[in-house]
Scaffold this motif. Structure first.
Motif, mmCIF file in Angstrom:
data_model
loop_
_atom_site.group_PDB
_atom_site.id
_atom_site.type_symbol
_atom_site.label_atom_id
_atom_site.label_comp_id
_atom_site.label_asym_id
_atom_site.label_seq_id
_atom_site.Cartn_x
_atom_site.Cartn_y
_atom_site.Cartn_z
ATOM 1 N N GLN A 44 0.846 -1.202 0.000
ATOM 2 C CA GLN A 44 0.000 0.000 0.000
ATOM 3 C C GLN A 44 0.882 1.253 0.000
ATOM 4 O OE1 GLN A 44 -2.422 0.867 3.521
ATOM 5 N NE2 GLN A 44 -4.051 1.674 2.197
ATOM 6 N N GLN A 256 -1.731 7.926 4.012
ATOM 7 C CA GLN A 256 -1.913 6.546 3.554
ATOM 8 C C GLN A 256 -3.359 6.182 3.811
ATOM 9 O OE1 GLN A 256 0.303 3.803 6.001
ATOM 10 N NE2 GLN A 256 -0.076 2.046 4.664
ATOM 11 N N TYR A 258 -7.286 4.138 2.041
ATOM 12 C CA TYR A 258 -8.062 3.649 0.907
ATOM 13 C C TYR A 258 -8.383 4.763 -0.085
ATOM 14 C CZ TYR A 258 -8.946 -0.645 3.626
ATOM 15 O OH TYR A 258 -8.821 -1.806 4.338
ATOM 16 N N SER A 261 -4.981 4.814 -2.096
ATOM 17 C CA SER A 261 -4.790 3.501 -2.705
ATOM 18 C C SER A 261 -5.050 2.401 -1.686
ATOM 19 C CB SER A 261 -3.368 3.346 -3.235
ATOM 20 O OG SER A 261 -3.130 2.003 -3.629
ATOM 21 N N ARG A 262 -5.714 1.351 -2.134
ATOM 22 C CA ARG A 262 -5.832 0.127 -1.347
ATOM 23 C C ARG A 262 -4.485 -0.590 -1.366
ATOM 24 N NH1 ARG A 262 -10.987 -1.786 0.686
ATOM 25 N NH2 ARG A 262 -12.222 0.067 0.319
ATOM 26 N N PRO A 263 -4.286 -1.556 -0.487
ATOM 27 C CA PRO A 263 -3.117 -2.426 -0.641
ATOM 28 C C PRO A 263 -3.207 -3.144 -1.995
ATOM 29 C CG PRO A 263 -4.130 -2.703 1.529
ATOM 30 C CD PRO A 263 -5.083 -1.892 0.703
#
Ligand code: C2E
Ligand code: CA
Ligand code: CA
Ligand code: CA
Length: 279
Positions: A44, A256, A258, A261-263
């Motif tokens: 992520q 950091q 969702y 970006s998601r993992p």
């Protein structure tokens, strides 16, 4: 898509938490999983708000159980800590990251710094820094590519011992961040003399940032004090535009979550590196 996969993954892992078979069976399965490659890593990205570019990526462990399907690390990591499997698990992760970095170096892919969650138990082992060196030397990967995320709980140890330990780990070239900051017993005054690069404000303070003025005050205070100590602050679990703009306003350094970006699977992460990672 990766986003969908991660969503259904979360959904299933939540069900699983409620109906997990006996813990005993599960940790035996985990022991097998470590040997039989049922584990894999997702990545992520973290974004630097000064230039909106990806700065690093946190690697998160995934376990696909042959019968139960995906099981959350929030379930099996604590189990590994209780059952004594954690050293093997952490070792598996360190080795897998070193191997992955070697593949990216060979492919000349300009990957960002990779942050690894490490249990305090492994970190506090007397020969941890040697082990770390041995693993990464095996793949001829510099530890400058690596950041270690330690939870605040580690800091309740004897301060002189921790300082010495952190120093020795830092000398390997790896950087260090303090995870889940604000949830434990530690404080910035305790951190002030420690060789640390980042602190990650726990997601629980970010969740209600848009509604809860107390949480906003805490976040602002952490950021202000961290600036005074030359520490960069990461906000984790950012899910809404409003949270992001509040964090920008508060001069948070790194975000950091969702929203950004998601993992991602290795393939999706590589595709993202190939594009310019800008939010
Ligand atoms: P953590 O280190 O605090 O990791 C952050 C968790 O928040 C991850 O859950 C991540 O997928 C999730 N997350 C990230 N952004 C958002 C967001 O915007 N909203 C929400 N709701 N969640 C978000 P995950 O992957 O389930 O990991 C849970 C915990 O398991 C981690 O918490 C960490 O303590 C542990 N863990 C994960 N991977 C490893 C590992 O490789 N080694 C060790 N020792 N522990 C690990
Ligand atoms: Ca973490
Ligand atoms: Ca965290
Ligand atoms: Ca956590």
């Amino acid at each position: 898509t990766a986003r969908k996969q991660e969503q259904s993954w979360l959904y299933f892992s939540q069900i699983k938490e409620q109906q997990v078979e006996s813990k005993m069976e599960l940790w035996q399965d985990l022991s097998t999983a470590i040997d039989e490659n049922q584990l894999y890593l997702v990545f992520q990205p973290l974004f630097d708000l000064s230039n909106n570019a990806a700065l690093s990526a946190e690697t998160l462990l995934r376990w696909n159980h042959p019968e139960l399907g995906p099981i959350s690390p929030a379930v099996f990591v604590p189990l590994a800590e209780q059952s004594g499997l954690i050293s093997r698990l952490d070792h598996w992760v360190l080795n897998a990251v070193a191997k992955q970095c070697r593949a990216w170096l060979d492919a000349e892919l300009p990957f960002p710094k990779i942050a690894i969650n490490l249990s305090g138990i492994s970190f506090l082992r007397s020969n941890f820094e040697n082990k770390l060196h041995t693993i990464f030397d095996q793949y001829d990967v510099s530890l400058e590519h690596i950041e270690l995320e330690l939870t605040e709980g580690v800091l309740i140890e004897d301060l002189a011992r921790i300082q010495d330990k952190l120093q020795r780990v830092r000398e390997t070239g790896a950087s260090i961040s303090i995870d889940d900051f604000g949830t434990g017993y530690s404080s910035l005054s305790r951190i002030k003399n420690l060789p640390i690069d980042h602190i990650k404000i726990d997601k629980s303070f970010i969740d209600d940032l848009d509604a809860n003025t107390q949480d906003l005050k805490i976040v602002q205070a952490i950021i202000l004090m961290a600036q005074g100590l030359q520490l960069k602050v990461v906000a984790e679990g950012v899910e809404t535009e409003l949270q992001l703009s509040i964090l920008r306003e508060a001069k948070c350094d790194i975000v950091q979550g969702y929203l950004l970006s998601r993992p991602l699977s290795v393939a999706d992460f590589e595709a993202l590196i190939d594009e310019d990672l800008i939010i």
